[in-house]
Design a protein around this motif. Structure first.
Motif, short mmCIF file in Angstrom:
data_model
loop_
_atom_site.label_atom_id
_atom_site.label_comp_id
_atom_site.label_asym_id
_atom_site.label_seq_id
_atom_site.Cartn_x
_atom_site.Cartn_y
_atom_site.Cartn_z
N ARG A 173 -6.00 3.38 3.39
CA ARG A 173 -6.36 4.20 2.25
C ARG A 173 -6.10 5.80 2.91
O ARG A 173 -5.51 6.55 1.84
CB ARG A 173 -7.76 4.06 2.09
CG ARG A 173 -8.00 2.96 1.11
CD ARG A 173 -7.63 3.44 -0.44
NE ARG A 173 -7.54 2.14 -1.27
CZ ARG A 173 -6.61 2.20 -2.25
NH1 ARG A 173 -5.85 3.21 -2.29
NH2 ARG A 173 -6.63 1.23 -2.93
N TRP A 174 -6.38 5.98 3.99
CA TRP A 174 -6.03 7.76 4.47
C TRP A 174 -4.73 7.86 4.52
O TRP A 174 -4.41 8.99 4.06
CB TRP A 174 -6.64 7.66 5.88
CG TRP A 174 -8.13 8.04 6.03
CD1 TRP A 174 -9.11 7.46 6.17
CD2 TRP A 174 -8.43 9.44 5.46
NE1 TRP A 174 -10.35 8.17 6.02
CE2 TRP A 174 -9.97 9.41 5.64
CE3 TRP A 174 -7.82 10.55 5.30
CZ2 TRP A 174 -10.52 10.45 5.60
CZ3 TRP A 174 -8.81 11.69 4.81
CH2 TRP A 174 -9.94 11.68 5.23
N LEU A 175 -3.88 6.77 4.99
CA LEU A 175 -2.32 7.21 4.89
C LEU A 175 -1.94 7.60 3.55
O LEU A 175 -1.10 8.44 3.10
CB LEU A 175 -1.67 5.88 5.61
CG LEU A 175 -1.89 5.99 7.11
CD1 LEU A 175 -1.12 4.65 7.71
CD2 LEU A 175 -1.15 7.08 8.01
N LEU A 176 -2.32 6.53 2.49
CA LEU A 176 -1.64 6.71 1.37
C LEU A 176 -2.29 7.89 0.58
O LEU A 176 -1.47 8.67 0.17
CB LEU A 176 -2.37 5.57 0.57
CG LEU A 176 -1.90 5.60 -1.10
CD1 LEU A 176 -0.33 5.33 -1.18
CD2 LEU A 176 -2.62 4.37 -2.01
N PHE A 177 -3.55 8.26 0.70
CA PHE A 177 -3.95 9.45 0.06
C PHE A 177 -3.18 10.86 0.85
O PHE A 177 -2.89 11.77 0.04
CB PHE A 177 -5.49 9.69 0.72
CG PHE A 177 -6.44 10.91 0.13
CD1 PHE A 177 -6.35 11.28 -1.22
CD2 PHE A 177 -6.68 11.72 1.03
CE1 PHE A 177 -6.90 12.43 -1.69
CE2 PHE A 177 -7.08 12.97 0.79
CZ PHE A 177 -7.28 13.39 -0.71
N LEU A 178 -3.13 10.73 1.94
CA LEU A 178 -2.33 11.97 2.76
C LEU A 178 -1.03 11.90 2.22
O LEU A 178 -0.50 12.95 2.12
CB LEU A 178 -2.47 11.91 4.08
CG LEU A 178 -3.96 11.88 4.87
CD1 LEU A 178 -3.80 11.86 6.41
CD2 LEU A 178 -4.51 13.50 4.63
N THR A 179 -0.39 10.95 2.00
CA THR A 179 1.09 10.97 1.55
C THR A 179 1.28 11.30 0.13
O THR A 179 2.07 12.25 0.06
CB THR A 179 1.60 9.28 1.82
OG1 THR A 179 1.53 9.15 3.09
CG2 THR A 179 2.96 9.24 1.39
N VAL A 180 0.35 10.84 -0.64
CA VAL A 180 0.64 11.21 -2.11
C VAL A 180 0.17 12.57 -2.21
O VAL A 180 0.94 13.40 -2.92
CB VAL A 180 -0.39 10.34 -2.87
CG1 VAL A 180 -0.42 10.75 -4.55
CG2 VAL A 180 0.05 8.78 -2.89
N VAL A 181 -0.80 13.15 -1.84
CA VAL A 181 -1.25 14.60 -1.83
C VAL A 181 -0.03 15.55 -1.21
O VAL A 181 0.33 16.60 -1.89
CB VAL A 181 -2.70 14.88 -0.98
CG1 VAL A 181 -2.78 16.45 -1.01
CG2 VAL A 181 -3.79 14.29 -1.78
N SER A 182 0.41 15.21 0.08
CA SER A 182 1.51 15.65 0.64
C SER A 182 2.64 15.94 -0.30
O SER A 182 3.45 16.85 -0.33
CB SER A 182 1.96 15.28 1.85
OG SER A 182 0.76 15.28 2.74
N ILE A 183 3.10 14.73 -1.04
CA ILE A 183 4.24 14.79 -1.86
C ILE A 183 3.95 15.61 -3.19
O ILE A 183 4.85 16.46 -3.59
CB ILE A 183 4.53 13.44 -2.22
CG1 ILE A 183 5.16 12.69 -1.31
CG2 ILE A 183 5.72 13.35 -3.46
CD1 ILE A 183 5.43 11.10 -1.47
N ALA A 184 2.79 15.41 -3.66
CA ALA A 184 2.32 16.58 -4.78
C ALA A 184 2.45 18.07 -4.44
O ALA A 184 2.78 18.79 -5.23
CB ALA A 184 0.93 16.10 -5.35
N ILE A 185 1.86 18.24 -3.24
CA ILE A 185 1.88 19.48 -2.96
C ILE A 185 3.31 20.11 -2.47
O ILE A 185 3.76 21.16 -3.15
CB ILE A 185 1.37 19.86 -1.55
CG1 ILE A 185 -0.38 19.81 -1.64
CG2 ILE A 185 1.54 21.26 -0.97
CD1 ILE A 185 -1.15 19.61 -0.54
N ALA A 186 4.18 19.19 -2.22
CA ALA A 186 5.57 19.69 -1.80
C ALA A 186 6.52 19.84 -3.11
O ALA A 186 7.21 20.65 -3.46
CB ALA A 186 6.40 18.66 -1.22
#
Length: 308
Positions: free
Chosen positions: A65-78
């Motif tokens: 859950r943590w990995l998915l959340f951080l990955t998705v948010v990072s892609i959205a910010i990028a």
């Protein structure tokens, strides 16, 4: 005498038919409400993986859950920070407005994926730290009350999960079939992540989560499609333009041609219903596979039907 009896029987039948109609409509209304509500028992299934043991969220699932959340948010910010005009664009010079990132349907869908990932993480933490899951343990057998009120946090997560799944599938399909123009749009890593990785993320979610997907919830995804259609019409009416200065956000959603624009919105809503049907089928397939591979799993929910 017989005439009076026949008249009495006729009036009785007519009265029964009149009284049956409201009762039937009432039952249909109640069934519709039950199908569309966001109640599910036991609610702790929203915090667990289909393939784990026990009723408390596992450490491995929390890590996911943590990995998915951080990955998705990072892609959205990028995606927001790395905006630029298309490399092959040869039109008049345009000053890039970063906040127009929020007008695109793709980005609406990706924000919903990030939101559902954040809500899922919050649900997992809630049930990880909650000492009493409304369950009692006797001889290693956990007894769960038949009906538990679904917390608001779980309802919000379930709703965003349903809508994000439908939008992801439709965005991927519509972008690569109707929107993508190789003369303008680059096929790079970020483009693939937001227009293809979105569906991959939600497929992973469908494969791992333990909560059901209810078929009637297709209306929520279709409603989100209509909501975006209304937003695009309002944006056009107040003079809004896309990032290249064109009057329509998407060529297929040009409200200068209201008939074709409304038809496109209606088509997307219908496709969303079919996309939700696919999600429902995949969730049922996951349950059947889990019942064969892990017949003693505590998270088997054979009937994805309302419980309240």
């Amino acid at each position: 005498m017989c005439k009076h009896v026949l008249v009495f029987m006729d009036t009785t039948d007519a009265a029964m038919k009149k009284s049956c109609k409201p009762a039937m409509l009432g039952r249909i209304w109640q069934a519709s409400r039950r199908a569309l509500n966001l109640e599910h028992s036991p609610p702790h299934q929203f915090a667990c993986c289909q393939w784990q043991s026990g009723h408390r969220p596992s450490t491995l699932y929390l890590t996911y859950r943590w990995l998915l959340f951080l990955t998705v948010v990072s892609i959205a910010i990028a995606s927001f920070a790395c905006q630029r005009l298309p490399r092959l664009y040869k039109g008049p010079k345009v000053e890039l407005n970063y906040f127009k990132w929020f007008i695109y349907f793709t980005n609406w869908g990706y924000m919903l994926i990030a939101l559902q990932a954040g809500l899922a993480l919050a649900v997992v933490h809630h049930y990880r730290t909650e000492r009493n899951l409304s369950m009692t343990c006797e001889d290693d057998v956990i007894q769960i009350p038949r009906r538990q009120k679904t917390p608001m946090l779980c309802r919000m997560y379930w709703l965003t999960h349903n809508v994000a799944t439908d939008l992801a599938f439709v965005i991927t399909l519509v972008y690569w079939t109707l929107v993508h123009d190789p003369r303008i749009h680059e096929v790079n890593a970020l483009n693939l992540l937001v227009h293809g990785g979105n569906s991959v993320v939600m497929l992973c979610e469908l494969a791992l989560t333990a909560h059901p997907v209810r078929a009637a919830h297709a209306l929520y995804g279709a409603g989100a499609g209509f909501a975006y259609g209304l937003f695009s019409a309002f944006y056009w009416a107040v003079g809004g333009t896309d990032r290249l200065g064109l009057p329509s956000i998407y060529p297929s959603l040009d409200w200068n041609k209201p008939g074709s624009a409304f038809g496109f919105v209606a088509l997307c809503a219908v496709v969303m219903i079919f996309a939700h049907g696919i999600a429902t089928f995949l969730a049922i397939l996951r349950l059947r596979l889990a019942s064969r591979l892990r017949p003693k799993s505590p998270h088997l929910d054979r009937l994805a039907l309302p419980t309240h």
